[in-house]
Design a protein around this motif. Structure first.
Motif, PDB file in Angstrom:
ATOM      1  N   GLY A 178     122.555 -35.569 129.956  1.00  0.00           N
ATOM      2  CA  GLY A 178     123.527 -34.802 129.269  1.00  0.00           C
ATOM      3  C   GLY A 178     124.190 -35.503 128.116  1.00  0.00           C
ATOM      4  N   ALA A 179     124.440 -34.868 127.090  1.00  0.00           N
ATOM      5  CA  ALA A 179     125.053 -35.651 126.137  1.00  0.00           C
ATOM      6  C   ALA A 179     126.091 -36.776 126.287  1.00  0.00           C
ATOM      7  N   PRO A 180     127.031 -36.732 127.248  1.00  0.00           N
ATOM      8  CA  PRO A 180     128.059 -37.667 127.236  1.00  0.00           C
ATOM      9  C   PRO A 180     127.563 -38.938 128.418  1.00  0.00           C
ATOM     10  N   VAL A 181     126.513 -38.463 129.001  1.00  0.00           N
ATOM     11  CA  VAL A 181     126.049 -39.523 130.059  1.00  0.00           C
ATOM     12  C   VAL A 181     125.254 -40.478 129.467  1.00  0.00           C
ATOM     13  N   THR A 182     125.588 -41.706 130.136  1.00  0.00           N
ATOM     14  CA  THR A 182     124.947 -43.027 129.347  1.00  0.00           C
ATOM     15  C   THR A 182     124.303 -43.556 130.836  1.00  0.00           C
ATOM     16  N   GLN A 183     123.269 -44.627 130.460  1.00  0.00           N
ATOM     17  CA  GLN A 183     122.725 -45.421 131.431  1.00  0.00           C
ATOM     18  C   GLN A 183     123.827 -46.285 132.320  1.00  0.00           C
ATOM     19  N   GLU A 184     124.845 -46.598 131.651  1.00  0.00           N
ATOM     20  CA  GLU A 184     125.906 -47.447 132.437  1.00  0.00           C
ATOM     21  C   GLU A 184     126.350 -46.534 133.271  1.00  0.00           C
ATOM     22  N   PHE A 185     126.971 -45.292 133.239  1.00  0.00           N
ATOM     23  CA  PHE A 185     127.612 -44.434 134.104  1.00  0.00           C
ATOM     24  C   PHE A 185     126.616 -44.037 135.168  1.00  0.00           C
ATOM     25  N   ALA A 186     125.426 -43.876 134.857  1.00  0.00           N
ATOM     26  CA  ALA A 186     124.403 -43.364 135.786  1.00  0.00           C
ATOM     27  C   ALA A 186     123.989 -44.683 136.786  1.00  0.00           C
ATOM     28  N   ASP A 187     124.359 -45.949 136.260  1.00  0.00           N
ATOM     29  CA  ASP A 187     124.191 -46.877 137.189  1.00  0.00           C
ATOM     30  C   ASP A 187     125.607 -47.183 138.240  1.00  0.00           C
ATOM     31  N   SER A 188     126.507 -46.721 137.277  1.00  0.00           N
ATOM     32  CA  SER A 188     128.028 -46.909 138.193  1.00  0.00           C
ATOM     33  C   SER A 188     128.088 -45.938 139.434  1.00  0.00           C
ATOM     34  N   ILE A 189     127.225 -44.802 139.421  1.00  0.00           N
ATOM     35  CA  ILE A 189     127.471 -43.892 140.435  1.00  0.00           C
ATOM     36  C   ILE A 189     126.232 -44.004 141.307  1.00  0.00           C
ATOM     37  N   GLY A 190     125.264 -44.783 141.087  1.00  0.00           N
ATOM     38  CA  GLY A 190     124.181 -44.920 141.901  1.00  0.00           C
ATOM     39  C   GLY A 190     123.024 -43.924 141.720  1.00  0.00           C
ATOM     40  N   ALA A 191     122.926 -43.437 140.557  1.00  0.00           N
ATOM     41  CA  ALA A 191     121.770 -42.577 140.200  1.00  0.00           C
ATOM     42  C   ALA A 191     120.487 -43.173 140.177  1.00  0.00           C
ATOM     43  N   ASP A 192     119.177 -42.523 140.298  1.00  0.00           N
ATOM     44  CA  ASP A 192     118.052 -43.148 140.363  1.00  0.00           C
ATOM     45  C   ASP A 192     117.411 -43.402 138.945  1.00  0.00           C
ATOM     46  N   ALA A 193     117.813 -42.373 138.048  1.00  0.00           N
ATOM     47  CA  ALA A 193     117.369 -42.351 136.688  1.00  0.00           C
ATOM     48  C   ALA A 193     118.298 -41.726 135.723  1.00  0.00           C
ATOM     49  N   TYR A 194     118.311 -42.197 134.587  1.00  0.00           N
ATOM     50  CA  TYR A 194     119.172 -41.459 133.515  1.00  0.00           C
ATOM     51  C   TYR A 194     118.030 -41.444 132.292  1.00  0.00           C
ATOM     52  N   THR A 195     117.907 -40.405 131.532  1.00  0.00           N
ATOM     53  CA  THR A 195     117.361 -40.511 130.136  1.00  0.00           C
ATOM     54  C   THR A 195     118.050 -39.596 129.469  1.00  0.00           C
ATOM     55  N   ASP A 196     117.808 -40.066 128.101  1.00  0.00           N
ATOM     56  CA  ASP A 196     118.846 -39.183 127.196  1.00  0.00           C
ATOM     57  C   ASP A 196     117.951 -38.221 126.514  1.00  0.00           C
ATOM     58  N   ASP A 197     116.677 -37.786 126.779  1.00  0.00           N
ATOM     59  CA  ASP A 197     116.199 -36.410 126.309  1.00  0.00           C
ATOM     60  C   ASP A 197     115.246 -36.045 127.416  1.00  0.00           C
ATOM     61  N   ALA A 198     115.032 -34.759 127.076  1.00  0.00           N
ATOM     62  CA  ALA A 198     114.031 -33.920 128.063  1.00  0.00           C
ATOM     63  C   ALA A 198     112.604 -34.427 128.382  1.00  0.00           C
ATOM     64  N   ALA A 199     112.064 -34.802 127.278  1.00  0.00           N
ATOM     65  CA  ALA A 199     110.700 -35.369 127.487  1.00  0.00           C
ATOM     66  C   ALA A 199     110.740 -36.550 128.312  1.00  0.00           C
ATOM     67  N   SER A 200     111.658 -37.495 128.025  1.00  0.00           N
ATOM     68  CA  SER A 200     111.493 -38.625 128.911  1.00  0.00           C
ATOM     69  C   SER A 200     111.962 -38.170 130.345  1.00  0.00           C
ATOM     70  N   ALA A 201     112.721 -37.399 130.577  1.00  0.00           N
ATOM     71  CA  ALA A 201     113.225 -36.822 131.930  1.00  0.00           C
ATOM     72  C   ALA A 201     111.807 -36.528 132.682  1.00  0.00           C
TER      73      ALA A 201
END
Ligand code: B1M
Length: 210
Positions: A178-201
């Protein structure tokens, strides 16, 4: 030949009929669906976002633009999902609690389906418990969370905590975006993956399922 700027301009005016007609014409002229999505529809929506932020337009205009964007993306659906293939995994997807933005989430869903994954769409304003309950009941390998508001991003961490509490954290991958989400945020909450667009997701999701 349809220019992508024309699509973006009609989208900003919230004219769904014109957007659909231009998208259809661009497809017939051979413009790749990915270009129409990025340089036409998404570029238009970006401009809408900026004008909304600057108080030049308000919720009703944004809603009309959002409708035009959704109708335009529907025209592209068969092209964006044409890869198809045998279903290799199950995903539940939703926009987190308190958040009603669904255009990006719907694009991610479209791309996941295009990769042959089975997708359970939980819609918007989805509480953490619903993600977890669905993942358990439907035996999903992946939970996909979308958030567009800085105020709803913390809900993603709640989903991760709820997965830990339910004892399924090691069985399910949790992807965020989602637009405000970053890799740094994803790492900080322990998510398995972050991508900035739908195709890479969708690419990452396929990797998790194989
Ligand atoms: Co809202 N809104 N909105 N809005 N809105 C934003 C997000 C905002 C940035 C606008 C602005 O001020 N410039 C701002 C948020 C500010 C902030 O949080 N810091 C904002 C605000 C403030 C609000 C309200 C609070 C306004 C109000 O009522 N005063 C309100 C909140 C309602 C709520 O949710 N509770 C609100 C309401 C609305 C509408 C209902 C009018 C409408 C939504 C309609 C709908 O979705 N059906 C709307 C819209 C359309 C927007 C903007 C203009 C466009 C969002 C969008 O659809 N973009 C937006 C401005 C902006 O983002 N530039 C804005 C296109 C879409 C394709 O992009 O969703 O980012 P996106 O998805 C991308 C990637 O992020 C990624 O893939 C997509 C592209 O490939 N992605 C993922 C998305 N999810 C993913 C998940 C993944 C991986 C990738 O893995 C799981």
């Amino acid at each position: 030949m349809v220019q992508m700027t024309e699509i973006a301009e009609w989208l900003q005016k919230g004219k769904a009929k014109e957007v659909v007609a231009l998208v259809q014409q661009a497809v017939e002229e051979g413009t790749p669906a990915e270009i129409i999505l990025k340089e036409g529809l998404m570029a238009g929506m970006d401009a809408v976002g900026k004008r909304f932020r600057d108080n030049e337009i308000f919720v009703p205009e944004v809603l009309m633009a959002a409708r035009a964007m959704s109708k335009g993306s529907e025209v592209l659906r068969p092209l964006l999902t044409k890869e198809g293939g045998v279903s290799s995994g199950k995903v539940c997807i939703g926009t987190v609690k308190g958040d009603l933005h669904d255009i990006g989430k719907n694009l991610v869903k479209m791309m996941l389906e295009g990769k042959g994954l089975e997708v359970i769409d939980l819609g918007t304003d989805v509480p953490a418990e619903t993600f977890i309950q669905t993942a358990i009941e439907e035996d999903c390998q992946i939970i996909c969370c979308s958030a567009l508001l800085t105020t709803t991003m913390p809900e993603m961490e709640r989903v991760i905590h709820a997965a830990i509490e339910a004892g399924i954290r090691d069985k399910v991958k949790i992807m965020v975006g989602g637009a405000p989400v970053t890799q740094e945020f994803a790492d900080s909450i322990g998510a398995d993956a972050y991508t900035d667009d739908a195709a890479s997701a969708a690419d990452v999701a396929v990797g998790f399922c194989s």
